[in-house]
Design a protein around this motif. Structure first.
Motif, PDB file in Angstrom:
ATOM      1  N   GLN A  23     -78.216  45.914 -15.951  1.00 53.00           N
ATOM      2  CA  GLN A  23     -78.314  46.889 -17.039  1.00 53.00           C
ATOM      3  C   GLN A  23     -78.210  48.315 -16.516  1.00 53.00           C
ATOM      4  N   THR A  24     -78.692  48.553 -15.298  1.00 49.46           N
ATOM      5  CA  THR A  24     -78.566  49.884 -14.693  1.00 49.46           C
ATOM      6  C   THR A  24     -77.102  50.230 -14.482  1.00 49.46           C
ATOM      7  N   GLU A  76     -85.484  38.625 -13.706  1.00 45.88           N
ATOM      8  CA  GLU A  76     -85.827  39.986 -14.124  1.00 45.88           C
ATOM      9  C   GLU A  76     -85.121  41.009 -13.240  1.00 45.88           C
ATOM     10  N   ALA A  77     -85.091  40.737 -11.940  1.00 49.33           N
ATOM     11  CA  ALA A  77     -84.437  41.647 -10.998  1.00 49.33           C
ATOM     12  C   ALA A  77     -82.936  41.710 -11.260  1.00 49.33           C
ATOM     13  N   SER A 106     -82.324  43.834 -14.304  1.00 50.52           N
ATOM     14  CA  SER A 106     -82.537  45.245 -13.984  1.00 50.52           C
ATOM     15  C   SER A 106     -81.313  45.853 -13.308  1.00 50.52           C
ATOM     16  N   THR A 107     -80.763  45.136 -12.349  1.00 54.58           N
ATOM     17  CA  THR A 107     -79.587  45.631 -11.625  1.00 54.58           C
ATOM     18  C   THR A 107     -78.382  45.749 -12.547  1.00 54.58           C
TER      19      THR A 107
END
Length: 296
Positions: free
Chosen positions: A30-31, A23-24, A27-28
């Motif tokens: 897609q940002t 998940e982390a 997140s990184t």
């Protein structure tokens, strides 16, 4: 390893989940992609948001085989620039997105146009960048580079529908959908993941999921017929999400896959009722493949 059917399905459920570390990573990544697009093209409110199975919580492990979809709402000027086959039409729009991404991701192994999106194939997972426009009357328009047309849809509505339906099923709908996706993976991803989700919403609407084995069997039972019919976008735009099953041969093949899974589920339940737990678990494993634990 498992010694009861219930334990086996709990293990299956766990095996399909994306981990916190994954998940982390998502997140990184897609940002970063959103920052590149926001700097390279002009966007309209709501600018960008996550969509697809990740946003609906129906993505299954492993991450290396997952697609994370990011939706970008472009300024209307781009629509007028590429509408009516101008400047390459929908293909031209996706090529613009591809060029924008390539300026930053110069070393990425593969960035390609893919139907309604531009796919970035990173080493750890895939990101699909979907450009679209705010649609008059609600929802969004996205390009279809295969048919050179626009598709009306609303991925935000899809998330709302899935969230509400999962809540109505006391949190059991999403895990069951993931199990169906495991079956689909064993079938070389013959079916669109979203198509299988839409079927689940229809099949299980108003139905109580008392346990996962009977829920899965019920899905395959009703799906045998529904897979041969039109399955409309639940957001209400009339699009048939199963339009890729577009010949009599494909329809028969799709129905046959559901029939085989149903037959195996019936056999597994019968084994369990008669106390043959090893045989029951073996039959379920034939449906779900390596995601399902072996007996023992």
């Amino acid at each position: 390893m498992a010694t009861t059917v219930q334990q086996s399905f709990l293990t299956l459920k766990q095996n399909l989940e994306i981990t916190g570390l994954q998940e982390a990573t998502i997140s990184t990544r897609q940002t970063s992609v959103r920052a590149v697009m926001e700097a390279g093209v002009q966007l309209n409110d709501p600018f960008s948001f996550l969509t697809g199975s990740y946003s609906r919580s129906t993505m299954i492990a492993p991450l290396t085989e997952a697609d994370v979809d990011i939706f970008f709402v472009l300024k209307n000027e781009y629509f007028h620039h590429y509408n009516n086959n101008q400047n390459g039409g929908q293909v031209g729009l996706l090529d613009l997105v591809k060029k924008t991404l390539r300026k930053t991701y110069t070393q990425t192994p593969d960035i390609s146009r893919n139907g309604q999106a531009v796919t970035i194939r990173f080493q750890d997972f895939v990101v699909d960048v979907v450009p679209g426009f705010n649609r008059q009357g609600g929802g969004f328009l996205i390009p279809n580079s295969v048919t050179q047309s626009w598709i009306s849809t609303d991925p935000k509505k899809h998330v709302e529908i899935m969230t509400a339906s999962n809540k109505a099923h006391n949190g059991d709908l999403v895990p069951l959908i993931k199990m169906i996706k495991a079956w689909n993976k064993k079938n070389n991803k013959y079916f669109s993941s979203f198509h299988l989700e839409v079927l689940a919403l229809e099949i299980l609407n108003g139905v109580t999921i008392s346990d996962f084995p009977s829920g899965v069997r019920y899905y395959f039972d009703k799906g045998r017929t529904l897979i041969t019919q039109k399955n409309l976008d639940p957001a209400g735009y009339g699009d048939d999400v199963g339009r890729y099953i577009n010949t009599q041969e494909k329809i028969k093949e799709a129905a046959a896959k559901f029939q085989l899974a149903y037959d195996r589920a019936i056999k597994a339940e019968d084994y369990a009722k008669r106390g043959y737990i090893r045989e029951a678990i073996d039959s379920w494993k034939m449906i779900f493949g390596d995601y399902f634990p072996a007996y023992g």
